[in-house]
Design an enzyme around this catalytic site. Structure first.
Site, short mmCIF file in Angstrom:
data_model
loop_
_atom_site.label_atom_id
_atom_site.label_comp_id
_atom_site.label_asym_id
_atom_site.label_seq_id
_atom_site.Cartn_x
_atom_site.Cartn_y
_atom_site.Cartn_z
N SER A 1 30.04 34.72 39.46
CA SER A 1 30.99 33.67 39.09
C SER A 1 30.26 32.35 38.87
O SER A 1 29.21 32.10 39.47
CB SER A 1 31.99 33.52 40.23
OG SER A 1 32.68 32.31 40.10
N TYR B 1 34.35 32.13 48.85
CA TYR B 1 34.33 33.03 47.68
C TYR B 1 32.96 32.96 47.00
O TYR B 1 32.31 33.99 46.75
CB TYR B 1 35.45 32.60 46.71
CG TYR B 1 35.33 33.18 45.32
CD1 TYR B 1 35.44 34.55 45.08
CD2 TYR B 1 35.10 32.35 44.21
CE1 TYR B 1 35.34 35.08 43.79
CE2 TYR B 1 35.00 32.86 42.93
CZ TYR B 1 35.11 34.22 42.72
OH TYR B 1 35.00 34.74 41.46
N1 NAD Z 1 39.28 35.05 36.29
C1 NAD Z 1 38.28 34.17 36.33
O1 NAD Z 1 38.40 33.02 35.89
C2 NAD Z 1 36.95 34.56 36.93
C3 NAD Z 1 35.90 33.62 36.89
C4 NAD Z 1 34.66 33.99 37.42
C5 NAD Z 1 34.47 35.23 37.97
N2 NAD Z 1 35.51 36.12 38.01
C6 NAD Z 1 35.27 37.44 38.58
O2 NAD Z 1 35.70 38.40 37.64
C7 NAD Z 1 36.15 39.57 38.31
C8 NAD Z 1 37.57 39.92 37.87
O3 NAD Z 1 38.42 38.84 38.20
P1 NAD Z 1 39.94 38.80 37.80
O4 NAD Z 1 40.26 37.39 37.47
O5 NAD Z 1 40.24 39.87 36.84
O6 NAD Z 1 40.61 39.11 39.23
P2 NAD Z 1 41.83 40.10 39.62
O7 NAD Z 1 42.17 39.79 41.02
O8 NAD Z 1 42.88 39.99 38.59
O9 NAD Z 1 41.16 41.54 39.54
C9 NAD Z 1 40.38 42.09 40.57
C10 NAD Z 1 40.91 43.48 40.90
O10 NAD Z 1 40.05 44.07 41.87
C11 NAD Z 1 40.84 44.85 42.75
N3 NAD Z 1 40.10 45.02 44.02
C12 NAD Z 1 39.82 44.09 44.94
N4 NAD Z 1 39.14 44.62 45.97
C13 NAD Z 1 38.96 45.94 45.69
C14 NAD Z 1 38.34 47.03 46.36
N5 NAD Z 1 37.76 46.87 47.56
N6 NAD Z 1 38.35 48.25 45.76
C15 NAD Z 1 38.93 48.43 44.55
N7 NAD Z 1 39.55 47.44 43.88
C16 NAD Z 1 39.57 46.21 44.44
C17 NAD Z 1 42.13 44.08 42.91
O11 NAD Z 1 43.21 44.93 43.29
C18 NAD Z 1 42.32 43.46 41.53
O12 NAD Z 1 43.23 44.22 40.74
C19 NAD Z 1 36.02 39.26 39.80
O13 NAD Z 1 34.78 39.77 40.24
C20 NAD Z 1 36.03 37.76 39.86
O14 NAD Z 1 35.37 37.28 41.00
C21 NAD Z 1 36.75 35.81 37.51
#
Ligand code: NAD
Length: 323
Positions: A126, A150
């Site tokens: 991230s 986080y």
């Molecule tokens: N959305 C953003 O702006 C952003 C920015 C930087 C990084 N990220 C990273 O991108 C990735 C996706 O983020 P997102 O926004 O789609 O989040 P999100 O919460 O919508 O999706 C993450 C999914 O992972 C699942 N999950 C969590 N723990 C789990 C486990 N132990 N086993 C199986 N599934 C599990 C959750 O149920 C969820 O559906 C993450 O790694 C997040 O840290 C997102």
């Protein structure tokens, strides 16, 4: 065959949709946790399940034996690891869930990737690993200054990867996305929160008096970039920012939204919250150079598309449920 973890999540859903459109076979895995509405996650899955080359596995990544079985049964060529516990504010309420779902769960995947000699692996870190700096834009060589729990768990994972996969025959990319937005987005993040509040005629709480700068990056760009990176054959570990490199003040986001909706927006200006970065502004030069991705969606068109989706989405109530 692709394995996409976090497939019921925001980016994971779009990633699967993109790969399925390209006619790949995809296994999507997710624990369907309740950080935000599970019905919303199921709605995303119902769209993916319409495709015959998609298979969904409900599994917590920490269940190492079951995950091992899945690896044994399938010959994964590429793994895109998006599952995680995201969110800055919630990381103060429940830090343990970050350690478990980000660090422990990732460790299980790392070991299996080594065991089954997976060729291509994308690990999602991230932009928050950078924290605040004096100079912008931030490139991939800037030091880690994580400001919240986080971000710390993401730094930890990156460090583990660099140790574990040193001298390992793998194309491994660590990606650092910056504020991703778009249709089917996260209800706990600004854009959807804002649209829900406007719809319900409520005030939107705007922290740091709207002065935060965020490098908003449209989800379609993010998944196209991840796909291109997954094809990049470069042995070892490479790190990439994924950002439009066009930071915008939250106050401007409100202005643009007002213009698109032709509506007034009720806001409540608030102080800065603990752990939040003042500015996210990344350099995408490395990305442009290595994978020649140039056409980032501008914020106006990205917001228009998001708003269009929001208006057409029938079950808006589910968007009010998040921790
Ligand atoms: N959305 C953003 O702006 C952003 C920015 C930087 C990084 N990220 C990273 O991108 C990735 C996706 O983020 P997102 O926004 O789609 O989040 P999100 O919460 O919508 O999706 C993450 C999914 O992972 C699942 N999950 C969590 N723990 C789990 C486990 N132990 N086993 C199986 N599934 C599990 C959750 O149920 C969820 O559906 C993450 O790694 C997040 O840290 C997102």
């Amino acid at each position: 065959m692709f394995l996409v973890t976090g497939a019921a999540g925001f980016i994971g859903f779009h990633m699967c949709k993109f790969l399925l459109k390209k006619k790949f076979k995809v296994i999507g895995l997710d624990s369907l946790n309740n950080y935000y509405s599970k019905s919303f996650k199921l709605k995303r899955l119902s769209i993916l399940k319409k495709e015959r080359s998609f298979k969904f596995i409900k599994l917590d990544l920490c269940k190492s034996n079951k995950l091992d079985q899945l690896f044994k049964k399938n010959n994964f060529k590429t793994i895109i690891h998006l599952a995680a516990q995201p969110g800055v504010v919630y990381s103060y309420k429940d830090p343990k869930s970050y350690t478990v779902n980000n660090v422990n769960a990732s460790k299980v995947i790392f070991e299996l990737i080594k065991k089954y000699k997976i060729k291509n692996f994308i690990f999602t870190s991230s932009s928050s690993v950078y924290g605040d700096h004096k100079k912008y834009p931030i490139n991939e060589n800037f030091t880690f200054k994580p400001k919240n729990h986080y971000a710390k768990t993401k730094v930890k994972c990156e460090k583990i990867i660099k140790k574990l996969f040193k001298n390992f025959n793998i194309n491994l990319k660590i990606i650092r996305p910056f504020t991703v937005y778009g249709p089917f987005g996260r209800p706990d993040m600004l854009i959807l929160k804002m649209l829900s509040k406007i719809k319900n005629k409520k005030h939107i709480d705007i922290y740091n008096y709207g002065k935060h700068l965020r490098d908003f990056t449209y989800v379609d760009d993010v998944v196209r970039i991840i796909y291109k990176l997954s094809l990049r054959e470069k042995r070892g570990v490479e790190v990439f920012n994924i950002c439009a490199s066009k930071p915008i003040e939250i106050n401007n986001i409100l202005e643009i939204t007002k213009k698109i909706l032709k509506k007034n927006i009720k806001i409540r200006l608030k102080r800065k919250r603990k752990g939040e970065m003042n500015v996210t502004y990344g350099s995408n030069e490395k990305l442009l150079k290595k994978i020649k991705y140039k056409k980032f969606t501008d914020i106006e068109s990205g917001l228009k598309k998001t708003i269009k989706w929001y208006k057409s989405f029938s079950n808006k109530k589910v968007l009010n449920r998040y921790k």
